[in-house]
Structure formats: C-alpha cells, structure tokens
Design a protein around this motif. Structure first.
Motif, PDB file in Angstrom:
ATOM      1  N   GLN A 120       0.637  -1.513  -0.099  1.00 19.37           N
ATOM      2  CA  GLN A 120       0.450  -0.051  -0.294  1.00 19.37           C
ATOM      3  C   GLN A 120       1.194   1.104   0.246  1.00 19.37           C
ATOM      4  OE1 GLN A 120      -2.640   0.418   3.170  1.00 19.37           O
ATOM      5  NE2 GLN A 120      -3.600   2.157   2.097  1.00 19.37           N
ATOM      6  N   LEU A 121       1.449   1.362   0.729  1.00 20.06           N
ATOM      7  CA  LEU A 121       2.549   2.464   0.968  1.00 20.06           C
ATOM      8  C   LEU A 121       3.096   2.877  -0.512  1.00 20.06           C
ATOM      9  CD1 LEU A 121       4.468   4.106   2.434  1.00 20.06           C
ATOM     10  CD2 LEU A 121       6.115   2.908   3.284  1.00 20.06           C
ATOM     11  N   ARG A 122       4.129   1.646  -0.980  1.00 18.15           N
ATOM     12  CA  ARG A 122       4.573   1.259  -2.360  1.00 18.15           C
ATOM     13  C   ARG A 122       3.111   2.169  -3.564  1.00 18.15           C
ATOM     14  NH1 ARG A 122       7.326  -2.997  -6.058  1.00 18.15           N
ATOM     15  NH2 ARG A 122       7.427  -1.832  -8.590  1.00 18.15           N
ATOM     16  N   SER A 123       2.244   1.476  -3.465  1.00 16.39           N
ATOM     17  CA  SER A 123       1.172   2.556  -4.153  1.00 16.39           C
ATOM     18  C   SER A 123       1.120   3.757  -4.038  1.00 16.39           C
ATOM     19  CB  SER A 123       0.094   1.573  -4.326  1.00 16.39           C
ATOM     20  OG  SER A 123      -0.408  -0.145  -4.922  1.00 16.39           O
ATOM     21  N   SER A 124       1.226   4.619  -3.036  1.00 19.11           N
ATOM     22  CA  SER A 124       0.683   5.316  -2.847  1.00 19.11           C
ATOM     23  C   SER A 124       1.625   6.746  -2.764  1.00 19.11           C
ATOM     24  CB  SER A 124       0.703   5.699  -1.150  1.00 19.11           C
ATOM     25  OG  SER A 124      -1.107   5.208  -1.083  1.00 19.11           O
ATOM     26  N   LEU A 125       3.223   5.696  -2.683  1.00 19.97           N
ATOM     27  CA  LEU A 125       4.710   6.988  -3.635  1.00 19.97           C
ATOM     28  C   LEU A 125       4.391   7.752  -4.381  1.00 19.97           C
ATOM     29  CD1 LEU A 125       7.442   4.891  -1.929  1.00 19.97           C
ATOM     30  CD2 LEU A 125       6.170   6.012  -1.526  1.00 19.97           C
ATOM     31  N   PRO A 126       4.071   7.273  -5.933  1.00 19.64           N
ATOM     32  CA  PRO A 126       3.789   8.741  -6.526  1.00 19.64           C
ATOM     33  C   PRO A 126       3.315  10.057  -6.039  1.00 19.64           C
ATOM     34  CG  PRO A 126       2.586   6.426  -7.770  1.00 19.64           C
ATOM     35  CD  PRO A 126       3.011   6.238  -6.344  1.00 19.64           C
ATOM     36  N   ALA A 127       2.597   9.828  -5.154  1.00 21.20           N
ATOM     37  CA  ALA A 127       1.736  11.032  -4.726  1.00 21.20           C
ATOM     38  C   ALA A 127       2.531  11.426  -3.370  1.00 21.20           C
ATOM     39  CB  ALA A 127      -0.006  10.613  -4.554  1.00 21.20           C
ATOM     40  N   LEU A 128       2.703  10.912  -3.111  1.00 20.09           N
ATOM     41  CA  LEU A 128       3.628  11.095  -0.984  1.00 20.09           C
ATOM     42  C   LEU A 128       4.344  11.065  -1.126  1.00 20.09           C
ATOM     43  CD1 LEU A 128       1.292   8.064   1.545  1.00 20.09           C
ATOM     44  CD2 LEU A 128       0.655  10.834   0.423  1.00 20.09           C
ATOM     45  N   LYS A 129       5.364  10.925  -2.235  1.00 20.98           N
ATOM     46  CA  LYS A 129       6.733  11.139  -1.780  1.00 20.98           C
ATOM     47  C   LYS A 129       6.918  12.382  -2.066  1.00 20.98           C
ATOM     48  CE  LYS A 129       7.056  10.177  -6.897  1.00 20.98           C
ATOM     49  NZ  LYS A 129       7.663   9.858  -8.408  1.00 20.98           N
ATOM     50  N   ASN A 130       6.347  13.601  -2.220  1.00 22.25           N
ATOM     51  CA  ASN A 130       6.550  15.116  -2.760  1.00 22.25           C
ATOM     52  C   ASN A 130       5.624  16.067  -1.888  1.00 22.25           C
ATOM     53  OD1 ASN A 130       7.330  17.232  -3.098  1.00 22.25           O
ATOM     54  ND2 ASN A 130       7.463  17.030  -5.125  1.00 22.25           N
ATOM     55  N   PRO A 131       5.833  16.266  -0.828  1.00 16.58           N
ATOM     56  CA  PRO A 131       4.681  17.176  -0.097  1.00 16.58           C
ATOM     57  C   PRO A 131       4.219  17.933  -1.052  1.00 16.58           C
ATOM     58  CG  PRO A 131       6.351  16.671   0.916  1.00 16.58           C
ATOM     59  CD  PRO A 131       7.181  16.559   0.142  1.00 16.58           C
ATOM     60  N   ALA A 132       5.001  18.839  -2.412  1.00 16.34           N
ATOM     61  CA  ALA A 132       4.409  19.328  -3.172  1.00 16.34           C
ATOM     62  C   ALA A 132       3.339  19.127  -3.864  1.00 16.34           C
ATOM     63  CB  ALA A 132       5.487  19.838  -3.838  1.00 16.34           C
ATOM     64  N   ASN A 133       3.111  17.605  -3.989  1.00 15.25           N
ATOM     65  CA  ASN A 133       2.374  16.935  -5.033  1.00 15.25           C
ATOM     66  C   ASN A 133       0.711  17.832  -4.199  1.00 15.25           C
ATOM     67  OD1 ASN A 133       4.259  15.804  -6.428  1.00 15.25           O
ATOM     68  ND2 ASN A 133       3.982  14.163  -5.675  1.00 15.25           N
ATOM     69  N   ILE A 134       0.574  17.976  -2.864  1.00 16.37           N
ATOM     70  CA  ILE A 134      -0.629  17.535  -2.077  1.00 16.37           C
ATOM     71  C   ILE A 134      -1.237  18.241  -2.836  1.00 16.37           C
ATOM     72  CG2 ILE A 134      -0.061  19.612  -0.330  1.00 16.37           C
ATOM     73  CD1 ILE A 134      -1.794  18.143   1.405  1.00 16.37           C
ATOM     74  N   SER A 135      -0.705  19.534  -3.936  1.00 13.03           N
ATOM     75  CA  SER A 135      -1.963  20.680  -4.310  1.00 13.03           C
ATOM     76  C   SER A 135      -2.100  21.059  -5.942  1.00 13.03           C
ATOM     77  CB  SER A 135      -1.554  22.060  -3.978  1.00 13.03           C
ATOM     78  OG  SER A 135      -0.425  22.373  -4.366  1.00 13.03           O
ATOM     79  N   LYS A 136      -1.278  19.465  -6.573  1.00 11.39           N
ATOM     80  CA  LYS A 136      -0.912  19.605  -7.987  1.00 11.39           C
ATOM     81  C   LYS A 136      -1.883  17.855  -8.218  1.00 11.39           C
ATOM     82  CE  LYS A 136       3.714  20.643  -7.387  1.00 11.39           C
ATOM     83  NZ  LYS A 136       4.923  20.868  -7.692  1.00 11.39           N
ATOM     84  N   PRO A 137      -2.195  18.014  -9.596  1.00  5.12           N
ATOM     85  CA  PRO A 137      -2.483  16.900 -10.759  1.00  5.12           C
ATOM     86  C   PRO A 137      -1.452  16.064 -10.347  1.00  5.12           C
ATOM     87  CG  PRO A 137      -2.471  18.385 -11.615  1.00  5.12           C
ATOM     88  CD  PRO A 137      -2.334  19.192 -10.769  1.00  5.12           C
ATOM     89  N   ILE A 138      -1.986  14.880 -10.336  1.00 10.47           N
ATOM     90  CA  ILE A 138      -0.676  13.724 -10.803  1.00 10.47           C
ATOM     91  C   ILE A 138      -1.454  12.400 -11.173  1.00 10.47           C
ATOM     92  CG2 ILE A 138       0.789  11.917  -9.491  1.00 10.47           C
ATOM     93  CD1 ILE A 138       1.484  14.764  -8.829  1.00 10.47           C
ATOM     94  N   ALA A 139      -0.771  12.421 -12.023  1.00  7.16           N
ATOM     95  CA  ALA A 139      -0.795  10.932 -13.361  1.00  7.16           C
ATOM     96  C   ALA A 139      -0.476   9.475 -12.886  1.00  7.16           C
ATOM     97  CB  ALA A 139      -1.205  11.260 -14.825  1.00  7.16           C
ATOM     98  N   LEU A 140      -0.259   9.394 -12.677  1.00  7.94           N
ATOM     99  CA  LEU A 140       0.345   7.517 -12.829  1.00  7.94           C
ATOM    100  C   LEU A 140       1.272   7.189 -14.619  1.00  7.94           C
ATOM    101  CD1 LEU A 140      -2.127   5.492 -10.747  1.00  7.94           C
ATOM    102  CD2 LEU A 140      -0.507   6.818 -10.597  1.00  7.94           C
TER     103      LEU A 140
END
Length: 266
Positions: A120-140
C-alpha cells in the motif's frame, strides 16, 4: 413507481466512465443508475487529461459534499456504490445519513485503520513522495498503474484499462488519509458508530496492492460498535482493478445479490 436510484462513485486515477458496464448492468436489473464525475473532472477521459489542473487540490470533504448535493436532488435515497476513495466517500455519506445502503469496494482507509502494508505504501508513493504534490494533479505511469491496480492482470489488459480509464487526479485525499490517525478532526473520519444508517457491504480483493485485504479487514472492525448491518465479501486473487477488469461482472453479481437480500427494490 420510479426505479431505485444508484449512484456510483469512482476513486483516484479513474474516470467516471469506468463505471459504464455497471451502469448498463444495473439498468438491465431495473435500477436507475448514474455515475457522476468528481468535481473538476470533464465528461471524457481525454478532456480531463487535457485540463488536468481542474481536478487538482480537491479534498475528501470537497468530494463528499459534491456527491451529497447530487443525492439531495434525488427524489429517493439512492444505493451508494464506491470504489477505492469512492468507497471511503460512500462510507462517509452513509454515516451522515445519505442513501438507503452502501457498497464500498476496496475502500481507502478511514481514520482508525492502523495497518499500513508495504504494498500500500508503494502504491501511494507517486503522490506521497513529494509533499508539494498535495495541491497538484498527479497522473500514474503505466508501471505505477500496473503495480497499484493491475498486478493480477496480464499486460495487454492492464494496458487497455490504463489507456481507456486513467486520468490525473487530486491527491490531497491520499495525504489526508495518510495523516488521519494523527489529526484530531480528519476528513477521513467516518461515523462508524451510527446505528441508524442503512446496511453497508465492504468488498475486498485479496491480491489488492492499493488497499490490501488486511486494511479492509481493519475497516470492518471499525464498525463493531454499530448494530447496523455491516458485511464483508472477499474476492480471492483479485487486485484493485476488480471493479473494472474482465471479472467486474462477478463482483457486480455479488453486489446485486446482496442488495436483493437488503430488499432495496421492495
């Protein structure tokens, strides 16, 4: 007499069009289903990808309130069916008194759920690895989608699902869920003690990487103080794609059987 309404709520990284097979199946069974977009999403996958900034920075409460307004406009309380973060939203809405029952398929973890498996942690890393991502649109990427969603599928099917359904998403809900147990007033909190709510079905895929089976088991335990109907069905060997892959109809059939047992069409 009007048909029983159903509202489908998708999760992160999938477009509402991914529910279309379910919509058609439920229509054939006599329901009146809809699958509305999340706030900021456009009507097609292509348009949403092109205008990715429109989906950014939406929170759990933003999405919950968006669907609550849709439900408020309905003449009859709907069945609420959600997948992944859509499952968490379904749980929140049911706990708040919306809908006559709910189904949460591989639901994102709510406040109080403690297990955090490595997958689960690995699945979330694309988003959680960078705190600046919180306000960005992220694609897998396709590789990230394969690990998080399509690990139980062959590459051809994984590629088809990725191409047809995936979109950039707000990832603020992921950050909120990750910090839920450290926040006094987390938006990931669900009223699990509500005894006046309608029945709830949790659905788990035992090979899920994004919401591992142990997480859904822990979610089930959060409802132990409520006398309202709460049940769990497991699909062995199925991953996070179980609602959209070649086996979706098996899941839909079990959900329809359960709804029949709850007499929602009576």
């Amino acid at each position: 007499m009007a048909n029983q309404p159903v509202i489908f709520i998708h999760g992160l990284w999938l477009h509402a069009v991914s529910w279309q097979p379910w919509v058609e199946r439920f229509q054939a069974e006599g329901f009146d289903p809809v699958a509305p977009n999340w706030p900021g999403e456009h009507d097609t996958v292509a348009e949403t990808r092109e205008h990715a900034d429109d989906v950014a920075n939406k929170s759990i409460d933003d999405v919950t309130e968006h669907y609550a307004k849709i439900i408020d406009a309905m003449d009859t309380p709907p069945v609420i069916i959600g997948h992944s973060f859509g499952g968490l939203i379904a749980e929140k809405l049911l706990g708040q008194g919306y809908g006559n029952c709910a189904v949460a398929i591989d639901p994102a973890q709510i406040k109080g759920v403690l297990p955090l498996p490595l997958a689960q942690l690995r699945s979330s890393l694309p988003a959680l690895k960078n705190p600046a991502n919180i306000s960005k649109p992220i694609a897998l990427t396709f590789e990230e989608f394969t690990f998080g969603f399509a690990n139980a599928l062959d590459e051809d099917e994984a590629r088809r699902l990725y191409d047809e359904y995936t979109i950039p998403s707000t990832v603020r809900p992921l950050f909120q869920a990750a910090a839920a147990n450290f926040a006094l007033h987390s938006q990931a909190k669900v009223d699990t003690g509500n005894e006046d709510r309608g029945p709830l079905l949790l659905v788990s895929g035992t090979a899920d990487h994004t919401v591992p089976d142990v997480v859904t088991d822990a979610t089930m335990k959060q409802y132990r103080d409520s006398t309202a109907v709460t049940e769990l069905i497991k699909f062995h060997g199925r991953g996070h794609s179980l609602a959209i892959d070649h086996g979706w109809n098996d899941v839909a059939t079990e959900v329809l059987v359960w709804l029949s047992q709850q007499h929602v069409m009576d």
